[in-house]
Motif scaffolding. Sequence first.
Motif, PDB file in Angstrom:
ATOM      1  N   LYS A  33       0.860  -1.165   0.264  1.00  0.00           N
ATOM      2  CA  LYS A  33      -0.023   0.140  -0.360  1.00  0.00           C
ATOM      3  C   LYS A  33       0.967   1.316   0.314  1.00  0.00           C
ATOM      4  CE  LYS A  33      -3.565   2.618   0.706  1.00  0.00           C
ATOM      5  NZ  LYS A  33      -4.914   3.237  -0.553  1.00  0.00           N
ATOM      6  N   ALA A  34       2.003   1.217   1.150  1.00  0.00           N
ATOM      7  CA  ALA A  34       2.922   2.333   1.159  1.00  0.00           C
ATOM      8  C   ALA A  34       3.394   2.201  -0.304  1.00  0.00           C
ATOM      9  CB  ALA A  34       3.677   1.952   1.795  1.00  0.00           C
ATOM     10  N   ALA A  35       3.719   1.845  -1.066  1.00  0.00           N
ATOM     11  CA  ALA A  35       4.186   1.751  -2.683  1.00  0.00           C
ATOM     12  C   ALA A  35       3.733   1.838  -3.453  1.00  0.00           C
ATOM     13  CB  ALA A  35       5.351   0.561  -2.884  1.00  0.00           C
ATOM     14  N   GLN A  36       2.384   1.598  -3.304  1.00  0.00           N
ATOM     15  CA  GLN A  36       0.905   2.034  -4.368  1.00  0.00           C
ATOM     16  C   GLN A  36       0.932   3.767  -4.227  1.00  0.00           C
ATOM     17  OE1 GLN A  36      -1.400  -0.490  -3.440  1.00  0.00           O
ATOM     18  NE2 GLN A  36      -1.021  -2.325  -4.951  1.00  0.00           N
ATOM     19  N   GLU A  37       1.043   4.077  -3.095  1.00  0.00           N
ATOM     20  CA  GLU A  37       1.174   5.568  -2.908  1.00  0.00           C
ATOM     21  C   GLU A  37       2.146   6.912  -2.787  1.00  0.00           C
ATOM     22  OE1 GLU A  37      -1.334   7.476  -0.674  1.00  0.00           O
ATOM     23  OE2 GLU A  37      -2.407   5.680  -2.670  1.00  0.00           O
ATOM     24  N   ILE A  38       3.555   6.145  -2.648  1.00  0.00           N
ATOM     25  CA  ILE A  38       5.059   6.576  -3.471  1.00  0.00           C
ATOM     26  C   ILE A  38       4.557   6.932  -4.774  1.00  0.00           C
ATOM     27  CG2 ILE A  38       7.070   6.317  -3.730  1.00  0.00           C
ATOM     28  CD1 ILE A  38       7.848   4.836  -0.325  1.00  0.00           C
ATOM     29  N   ARG A  39       4.935   5.741  -5.374  1.00  0.00           N
ATOM     30  CA  ARG A  39       3.941   5.467  -6.651  1.00  0.00           C
ATOM     31  C   ARG A  39       2.989   7.278  -7.633  1.00  0.00           C
ATOM     32  NH1 ARG A  39       1.336   1.640 -11.228  1.00  0.00           N
ATOM     33  NH2 ARG A  39       1.838   2.416 -12.777  1.00  0.00           N
ATOM     34  N   ARG A  40       1.547   7.077  -6.581  1.00  0.00           N
ATOM     35  CA  ARG A  40       1.500   8.397  -7.082  1.00  0.00           C
ATOM     36  C   ARG A  40       1.588   9.528  -6.700  1.00  0.00           C
ATOM     37  NH1 ARG A  40      -2.262  11.598  -4.018  1.00  0.00           N
ATOM     38  NH2 ARG A  40      -1.544   9.815  -1.648  1.00  0.00           N
ATOM     39  N   LEU A  41       2.297   9.880  -5.343  1.00  0.00           N
ATOM     40  CA  LEU A  41       2.550  11.210  -4.883  1.00  0.00           C
ATOM     41  C   LEU A  41       3.543  11.544  -5.846  1.00  0.00           C
ATOM     42  CD1 LEU A  41       2.641  10.100  -1.314  1.00  0.00           C
ATOM     43  CD2 LEU A  41       0.989  12.332  -2.618  1.00  0.00           C
ATOM     44  N   THR A  42       4.760  10.433  -6.607  1.00  0.00           N
ATOM     45  CA  THR A  42       6.041  10.544  -7.252  1.00  0.00           C
ATOM     46  C   THR A  42       5.668  11.251  -8.172  1.00  0.00           C
ATOM     47  OG1 THR A  42       6.689   9.263  -6.962  1.00  0.00           O
ATOM     48  CG2 THR A  42       7.505  10.410  -4.935  1.00  0.00           C
ATOM     49  N   LYS A  43       4.498  10.469  -8.676  1.00  0.00           N
ATOM     50  CA  LYS A  43       4.366  10.490 -10.409  1.00  0.00           C
ATOM     51  C   LYS A  43       4.749  12.459 -11.290  1.00  0.00           C
ATOM     52  CE  LYS A  43       0.829   9.451 -14.083  1.00  0.00           C
ATOM     53  NZ  LYS A  43      -0.803   9.146 -14.141  1.00  0.00           N
ATOM     54  N   THR A  44       3.723  13.231 -10.629  1.00  0.00           N
ATOM     55  CA  THR A  44       4.730  14.417 -11.039  1.00  0.00           C
ATOM     56  C   THR A  44       5.329  15.461 -10.019  1.00  0.00           C
ATOM     57  OG1 THR A  44       2.054  15.444 -10.999  1.00  0.00           O
ATOM     58  CG2 THR A  44       2.681  14.251 -12.870  1.00  0.00           C
ATOM     59  N   SER A  45       5.299  15.499  -8.527  1.00  0.00           N
ATOM     60  CA  SER A  45       6.008  16.105  -7.783  1.00  0.00           C
ATOM     61  C   SER A  45       7.271  15.938  -7.107  1.00  0.00           C
ATOM     62  CB  SER A  45       4.947  15.820  -6.588  1.00  0.00           C
ATOM     63  OG  SER A  45       6.160  16.898  -5.793  1.00  0.00           O
ATOM     64  N   HIS A  46       8.269  17.185  -8.130  1.00  0.00           N
ATOM     65  CA  HIS A  46       9.496  16.582  -7.796  1.00  0.00           C
ATOM     66  C   HIS A  46       9.966  17.040  -6.176  1.00  0.00           C
ATOM     67  CE1 HIS A  46      14.214  16.882  -8.173  1.00  0.00           C
ATOM     68  NE2 HIS A  46      13.865  17.465  -7.264  1.00  0.00           N
ATOM     69  N   LEU A  75       9.162  -1.573  -7.740  1.00  0.00           N
ATOM     70  CA  LEU A  75       9.745  -0.970  -9.243  1.00  0.00           C
ATOM     71  C   LEU A  75       8.820   0.434  -9.573  1.00  0.00           C
ATOM     72  CD1 LEU A  75      11.517  -2.257 -10.590  1.00  0.00           C
ATOM     73  CD2 LEU A  75      10.452  -3.488 -12.131  1.00  0.00           C
ATOM     74  N   LEU A  76       7.319   0.273  -9.701  1.00  0.00           N
ATOM     75  CA  LEU A  76       6.742   1.270 -10.014  1.00  0.00           C
ATOM     76  C   LEU A  76       6.673   2.271  -9.234  1.00  0.00           C
ATOM     77  CD1 LEU A  76       3.843  -0.803 -11.645  1.00  0.00           C
ATOM     78  CD2 LEU A  76       5.670   0.889 -12.608  1.00  0.00           C
ATOM     79  N   ALA A  77       7.358   2.090  -7.953  1.00  0.00           N
ATOM     80  CA  ALA A  77       7.347   3.686  -7.058  1.00  0.00           C
ATOM     81  C   ALA A  77       9.409   3.912  -7.502  1.00  0.00           C
ATOM     82  CB  ALA A  77       7.016   3.043  -6.017  1.00  0.00           C
ATOM     83  N   LEU A  78      10.250   2.942  -7.096  1.00  0.00           N
ATOM     84  CA  LEU A  78      11.478   3.414  -7.536  1.00  0.00           C
ATOM     85  C   LEU A  78      11.120   3.726  -8.726  1.00  0.00           C
ATOM     86  CD1 LEU A  78      12.986  -0.252  -6.607  1.00  0.00           C
ATOM     87  CD2 LEU A  78      12.947   2.128  -5.284  1.00  0.00           C
ATOM     88  N   LEU A  79      10.766   3.757  -9.893  1.00  0.00           N
ATOM     89  CA  LEU A  79      11.280   4.231 -10.938  1.00  0.00           C
ATOM     90  C   LEU A  79      10.422   5.487 -11.121  1.00  0.00           C
ATOM     91  CD1 LEU A  79      11.944   4.148 -14.454  1.00  0.00           C
ATOM     92  CD2 LEU A  79       9.228   2.814 -14.534  1.00  0.00           C
ATOM     93  N   ASN A  80       9.219   6.101 -10.354  1.00  0.00           N
ATOM     94  CA  ASN A  80       8.895   7.291 -10.571  1.00  0.00           C
ATOM     95  C   ASN A  80       9.683   7.959  -8.810  1.00  0.00           C
ATOM     96  OD1 ASN A  80       6.286   6.669 -12.124  1.00  0.00           O
ATOM     97  ND2 ASN A  80       5.374   7.371 -10.512  1.00  0.00           N
ATOM     98  N   LEU A  81      10.489   7.681  -8.733  1.00  0.00           N
ATOM     99  CA  LEU A  81      10.952   8.348  -7.311  1.00  0.00           C
ATOM    100  C   LEU A  81      12.344   8.992  -7.881  1.00  0.00           C
ATOM    101  CD1 LEU A  81      11.411   6.605  -4.280  1.00  0.00           C
ATOM    102  CD2 LEU A  81      10.619   9.137  -4.576  1.00  0.00           C
ATOM    103  N   ALA A  82      12.657   7.748  -9.096  1.00  0.00           N
ATOM    104  CA  ALA A  82      14.340   7.925  -9.699  1.00  0.00           C
ATOM    105  C   ALA A  82      13.853   8.749 -11.355  1.00  0.00           C
ATOM    106  CB  ALA A  82      14.530   7.004 -10.932  1.00  0.00           C
ATOM    107  N   VAL A  83      12.802   9.890 -11.700  1.00  0.00           N
ATOM    108  CA  VAL A  83      12.178  10.432 -12.896  1.00  0.00           C
ATOM    109  C   VAL A  83      12.902  11.857 -12.357  1.00  0.00           C
ATOM    110  CG1 VAL A  83      10.774  11.140 -14.573  1.00  0.00           C
ATOM    111  CG2 VAL A  83      10.484   8.692 -13.340  1.00  0.00           C
ATOM    112  N   LYS A  84      13.494  12.299 -13.198  1.00  0.00           N
ATOM    113  CA  LYS A  84      13.922  13.680 -12.998  1.00  0.00           C
ATOM    114  C   LYS A  84      14.986  14.022 -11.812  1.00  0.00           C
ATOM    115  CE  LYS A  84      10.678  15.035 -16.573  1.00  0.00           C
ATOM    116  NZ  LYS A  84      10.137  16.226 -16.671  1.00  0.00           N
ATOM    117  N   ASP A  85      15.241  13.055 -11.286  1.00  0.00           N
ATOM    118  CA  ASP A  85      16.286  13.172  -9.683  1.00  0.00           C
ATOM    119  C   ASP A  85      17.124  12.303  -9.589  1.00  0.00           C
ATOM    120  OD1 ASP A  85      16.788  12.816  -7.247  1.00  0.00           O
ATOM    121  OD2 ASP A  85      14.708  13.770  -6.603  1.00  0.00           O
TER     122      ASP A  85
END
Length: 370
Positions: A33-46, A75-85
């Motif tokens: 659940k936390a990973a899914q929320e991380i994915r959501r929160l980091t989708k567009t927010s640096h 993996l999807l949460a990590l992917l969003n965390l890595a984008v433009k960071d």
Amino acid sequence: MEASAAGSHHSGQLSVNQVLELIKSDDSESMIKAAQEIRRLTKTSHRCRRQLSSSIPQLVSMLRFDSLHSSQSALLALLNLAVKDEKNKISIVACGALDPITDFLQSGDSTLQEHATASLLTLSASSINKPTITSSGVIPLLVDVLETGTPQAKIDSLMALYNLSTHSNNINMILEADPVPPMIDLLKTCKKSSKTAEKCMALLESLVDFEQGRTALVNEEGGILAVVEVLESGSPQTREHAVGALLTLCEVDRAKYRNPILKEGVIPGLLELTVQGTPKSQSKAQILLRLLRDSPYPRSEMQPDTLENIVCNIISQIDGEEQSGKAKKMLAEMVQVSMEQSLSHLQQRALVCTPSDLPISSCAPQVPSK
């Protein structure tokens, strides 16, 4: 804190602080659940990517759980965390994510393989990560994905290989994995003006600097033709890479590569590049045209070494009325465009206002029409 991260948990969404607490849980479902929320929160927010960077070690540990759902969520949460960071990219690799991601590349689950390829594409954009990714042995696996993966995985693997190719000595490692056949297949099917075609052609231009790369290109059925088609209809940058690759072939061994290139009808595209290409494309196209003619050496003063004469010499040797006719038509158009450009330049010079030959009033600023 941004509104999207501010804790609208009444609607089932969690705040950043709640997520950071939940990801530390011993319960696997809570971590998912936390990973899914991380994915959501980091989708567009640096900003959220920075705030949630401390969750990376827990997410990497989830990649090793014996659960497909857990692996994909992390993996999807990590992917969003890595984008433009950049910091997160480096941290993800430093925390040991490459081993499980490499395993996912070989997964029979195409979705997991696709996510793993996308992750490597993102992580390989960091110059600091490139040596570590290379040493993980991932290059042959990326070439395998380029050959057998889903359409999106093929594109992402090609882009990841391009990223890795800029690191020292990696071109040799890429060549050893025999990437040219699947690259040509991708080049044949993708849109010639796309970013995929540009990166594919850029990588191919680097590969043909080596004998192994040149041999692979020429031996691949339709290989030279695929490059010629990109030269004709790619983006300006892609066409520059294409003419560069063909020029490399001719400069290395003109006798060996001249006929295979001519046979694929390259002349019309080269003619167009001499007039409408980027400055580098124009220069390379003219050099290549000289190498493609019967004799690559300058002619006497009685036969000027003009582009028209070079092309006419080549056209006279082309087999087939259709190709020859197309080349002649392109030559006529090229000459016409060149004349029009010269005329336009002369007209602009004639219109330049100078105090000595025009009244001052004619050069005065005017109020534009309403």
